[in-house]
Design a protein around this motif. Structure first.
Motif, mmCIF file in Angstrom:
data_model
loop_
_atom_site.group_PDB
_atom_site.id
_atom_site.type_symbol
_atom_site.label_atom_id
_atom_site.label_comp_id
_atom_site.label_asym_id
_atom_site.label_seq_id
_atom_site.Cartn_x
_atom_site.Cartn_y
_atom_site.Cartn_z
ATOM 1 N N TYR A 176 1.601 1.984 4.809
ATOM 2 C CA TYR A 176 1.315 0.557 4.676
ATOM 3 C C TYR A 176 0.212 0.106 5.632
ATOM 4 O O TYR A 176 0.209 -1.038 6.097
ATOM 5 C CB TYR A 176 2.588 -0.273 4.903
ATOM 6 C CG TYR A 176 3.687 0.051 3.917
ATOM 7 C CD1 TYR A 176 3.580 -0.305 2.574
ATOM 8 C CD2 TYR A 176 4.837 0.735 4.321
ATOM 9 C CE1 TYR A 176 4.577 -0.006 1.667
ATOM 10 C CE2 TYR A 176 5.842 1.050 3.423
ATOM 11 C CZ TYR A 176 5.703 0.679 2.096
ATOM 12 O OH TYR A 176 6.697 0.989 1.209
ATOM 13 N N TYR A 266 2.258 -11.918 -1.709
ATOM 14 C CA TYR A 266 2.984 -10.645 -1.622
ATOM 15 C C TYR A 266 2.367 -9.815 -0.502
ATOM 16 O O TYR A 266 1.149 -9.650 -0.429
ATOM 17 C CB TYR A 266 2.908 -9.881 -2.948
ATOM 18 C CG TYR A 266 3.723 -10.515 -4.051
ATOM 19 C CD1 TYR A 266 5.058 -10.181 -4.227
ATOM 20 C CD2 TYR A 266 3.162 -11.450 -4.907
ATOM 21 C CE1 TYR A 266 5.817 -10.763 -5.220
ATOM 22 C CE2 TYR A 266 3.905 -12.046 -5.910
ATOM 23 C CZ TYR A 266 5.239 -11.701 -6.061
ATOM 24 O OH TYR A 266 5.984 -12.291 -7.046
ATOM 25 N N SER A 267 3.214 -9.278 0.380
ATOM 26 C CA SER A 267 2.729 -8.472 1.497
ATOM 27 C C SER A 267 2.464 -7.041 1.039
ATOM 28 O O SER A 267 2.794 -6.658 -0.095
ATOM 29 C CB SER A 267 3.767 -8.463 2.620
ATOM 30 O OG SER A 267 4.923 -7.739 2.210
ATOM 31 N N LYS A 269 3.987 -4.407 1.989
ATOM 32 C CA LYS A 269 5.265 -3.730 1.741
ATOM 33 C C LYS A 269 5.948 -4.223 0.466
ATOM 34 O O LYS A 269 6.946 -3.643 0.040
ATOM 35 C CB LYS A 269 6.188 -3.895 2.946
ATOM 36 C CG LYS A 269 5.745 -3.083 4.156
ATOM 37 C CD LYS A 269 6.799 -3.075 5.247
ATOM 38 C CE LYS A 269 6.369 -2.183 6.410
ATOM 39 N NZ LYS A 269 7.395 -2.135 7.486
ATOM 40 N N ASP A 270 5.416 -5.282 -0.130
ATOM 41 C CA ASP A 270 5.932 -5.756 -1.419
ATOM 42 C C ASP A 270 5.373 -4.941 -2.579
ATOM 43 O O ASP A 270 5.751 -5.173 -3.724
ATOM 44 C CB ASP A 270 5.550 -7.228 -1.640
ATOM 45 C CG ASP A 270 6.381 -8.174 -0.790
ATOM 46 O OD1 ASP A 270 7.508 -7.804 -0.412
ATOM 47 O OD2 ASP A 270 5.892 -9.287 -0.486
ATOM 48 N N ARG A 271 4.477 -4.002 -2.268
ATOM 49 C CA ARG A 271 3.765 -3.279 -3.327
ATOM 50 C C ARG A 271 3.912 -1.773 -3.189
ATOM 51 O O ARG A 271 3.959 -1.237 -2.084
ATOM 52 C CB ARG A 271 2.278 -3.645 -3.290
ATOM 53 C CG ARG A 271 2.005 -5.148 -3.402
ATOM 54 C CD ARG A 271 0.519 -5.436 -3.312
ATOM 55 N NE ARG A 271 0.226 -6.859 -3.300
ATOM 56 C CZ ARG A 271 0.110 -7.625 -4.376
ATOM 57 N NH1 ARG A 271 0.268 -7.086 -5.574
ATOM 58 N NH2 ARG A 271 -0.173 -8.911 -4.280
ATOM 59 N N LEU A 277 4.654 -3.390 -8.028
ATOM 60 C CA LEU A 277 5.453 -3.929 -6.943
ATOM 61 C C LEU A 277 6.483 -2.910 -6.464
ATOM 62 O O LEU A 277 6.958 -2.073 -7.227
ATOM 63 C CB LEU A 277 6.175 -5.200 -7.392
ATOM 64 C CG LEU A 277 5.288 -6.413 -7.683
ATOM 65 C CD1 LEU A 277 6.142 -7.592 -8.131
ATOM 66 C CD2 LEU A 277 4.460 -6.796 -6.466
ATOM 67 N N SER A 278 6.842 -3.009 -5.192
ATOM 68 C CA SER A 278 7.873 -2.160 -4.604
ATOM 69 C C SER A 278 9.238 -2.796 -4.839
ATOM 70 O O SER A 278 9.348 -3.883 -5.427
ATOM 71 C CB SER A 278 7.628 -2.010 -3.098
ATOM 72 O OG SER A 278 7.816 -3.267 -2.455
ATOM 73 N N GLN A 280 11.092 -4.198 -2.635
ATOM 74 C CA GLN A 280 11.076 -5.474 -1.906
ATOM 75 C C GLN A 280 10.319 -6.535 -2.692
ATOM 76 O O GLN A 280 10.762 -7.681 -2.807
ATOM 77 C CB GLN A 280 10.425 -5.248 -0.536
ATOM 78 C CG GLN A 280 10.289 -6.490 0.328
ATOM 79 C CD GLN A 280 9.719 -6.172 1.699
ATOM 80 O OE1 GLN A 280 10.291 -5.395 2.451
ATOM 81 N NE2 GLN A 280 8.571 -6.757 2.034
ATOM 82 N N GLY A 281 9.164 -6.159 -3.246
ATOM 83 C CA GLY A 281 8.383 -7.099 -4.040
ATOM 84 C C GLY A 281 9.080 -7.482 -5.337
ATOM 85 O O GLY A 281 8.992 -8.635 -5.786
ATOM 86 N N LYS A 283 12.245 -7.769 -5.872
ATOM 87 C CA LYS A 283 13.297 -8.750 -5.589
ATOM 88 C C LYS A 283 12.705 -10.158 -5.571
ATOM 89 O O LYS A 283 13.230 -11.087 -6.194
ATOM 90 C CB LYS A 283 13.958 -8.438 -4.251
ATOM 91 C CG LYS A 283 15.062 -9.414 -3.863
ATOM 92 C CD LYS A 283 15.699 -9.008 -2.539
ATOM 93 C CE LYS A 283 16.807 -9.978 -2.136
ATOM 94 N NZ LYS A 283 17.441 -9.596 -0.840
ATOM 95 N N LYS A 284 11.582 -10.323 -4.888
ATOM 96 C CA LYS A 284 10.910 -11.618 -4.796
ATOM 97 C C LYS A 284 10.408 -12.053 -6.180
ATOM 98 O O LYS A 284 10.601 -13.200 -6.601
ATOM 99 C CB LYS A 284 9.742 -11.508 -3.815
ATOM 100 C CG LYS A 284 8.981 -12.809 -3.585
ATOM 101 C CD LYS A 284 7.758 -12.584 -2.712
ATOM 102 C CE LYS A 284 8.130 -12.105 -1.326
ATOM 103 N NZ LYS A 284 6.923 -11.988 -0.441
#
Length: 294
Positions: A176, A266-267, A269-271, A277-278, A280-281, A283-284
């Motif tokens: 990241y 989106y950060s 770590k959201d990807r 998307l990851s 974490q992403g 979920k958002k």
């Protein structure tokens, strides 16, 4: 031939017992078949961005990498009627969908969908390739078998079949680090203009929309988030044609277009990478999508 047949039988049995995402989705489908209200189609962008765990209504995510409108239409026509509570169908309309080569009509995915969901997406039946998983794509399943045997399994599915593992994603491998990510190539499809593919892809999308209209399903045409780096690589002419097709579709059909590719909050770590998307992403993203659907 007997040792060869036995060897393939062992490989086939091992393959069918691997903890793969389609297997988990199949189990969810069979358990909740009469309660599923949302069906998600499309390619890997929808697969990674939408985690049904965060939707208020039960949802089946059948998006899969490199999956076009042809395969999606076949899945909808065959699996849709088995979902007695189905109300909403989510279909992607990403930057490259219309100018990406349509899937082959004889695809290894046919055996996967036949085995797990009883659906046929190939136009020509091949006995061994379509009835057995391992034979349909030996290289792919051999890699999965070796990873599983070596304790390097990269599948961590929830009950909906959403894979929460990100260890194979590009951004994870780059730790990241924004500088490393900025210097890395940005994979994008298509790499060049392919307007010749547009008619067939539009035809299959319209097949989906017409079917949904006949069944009174609500349709969401969805755009998932990409990075600024990804947007910079897009071919303006391809993007313009995609937007023109979208305008035509919206004037012709009753659909809801949701463009969530405009959100820039989106950060890294959201990807997983510039186009996916990851966990974490997702979920958002899914929570946002859920509010819109509600």
């Amino acid at each position: 031939m007997i040792p060869v047949i036995i060897g393939y039988a062992i490989l086939e049995n091992y393959t069918r017992n691997l903890p793969l995402s389609p297997k988990a989705k199949s189990a969810f489908y069979k358990k909740h078949q009469n309660n599923i209200e949302i069906l998600i189609l499309g390619a890997s962008q929808n697969r990674d961005a939408i985690n049904p765990e965060f939707l208020s209504q039960k949802a089946l995510n059948l998006a899969y990498p490199d999956q076009d409108y042809y395969v999606s239409s076949k899945l909808l026509e065959q699996i849709g009627p088995t979902l007695t509570s189905l109300k909403t169908v989510i279909v992607p309309i990403s930057y490259g969908h219309f100018e990406t080569a349509p899937n082959q009509k004889e695809t290894w995915k046919n055996s996967m969908y036949r085995h797990y969901f009883g659906a046929t997406i190939s136009e020509k039946f091949t006995y061994f390739k379509d009835n057995f998983l391992y034979i349909s794509f030996p290289n792919y399943y051999s890699t999965k078998i070796n990873s599983h045997r070596n304790g390097k399994n990269t599948v961590d599915c929830n009950e909906y079949g959403y894979n929460r593992d990100v260890s194979t994603s590009a951004f994870y491998k780059l730790k990241y680090d924004s500088l490393s990510i900025a210097k890395s190539p940005v994979p994008i499809t298509p790499l060049q203009e392919n307007p010749a593919f547009i008619p067939e892809n539009i035809e299959r999308l319209e097949a989906i929309l017409n079917y949904c209209s006949q069944q009174n399903y609500k349709v969401i045409l969805l755009e998932t988030p990409t990075t600024v780096l990804f947007k910079q690589q897009r071919i303006p002419e391809v993007l313009h044609r995609k937007d023109s097709i979208l305008s035509l579709i919206k004037s012709k059909y009753t659909i809801q277009h949701i463009d969530l590719d405009t959100n820039n909050d989106y950060s890294i770590k959201d990807r997983r990478d510039n186009n996916h998307l990851s966990t974490q992403g997702a979920k958002k993203f899914t929570k946002r999508l859920n509010k819109i659907i509600e």
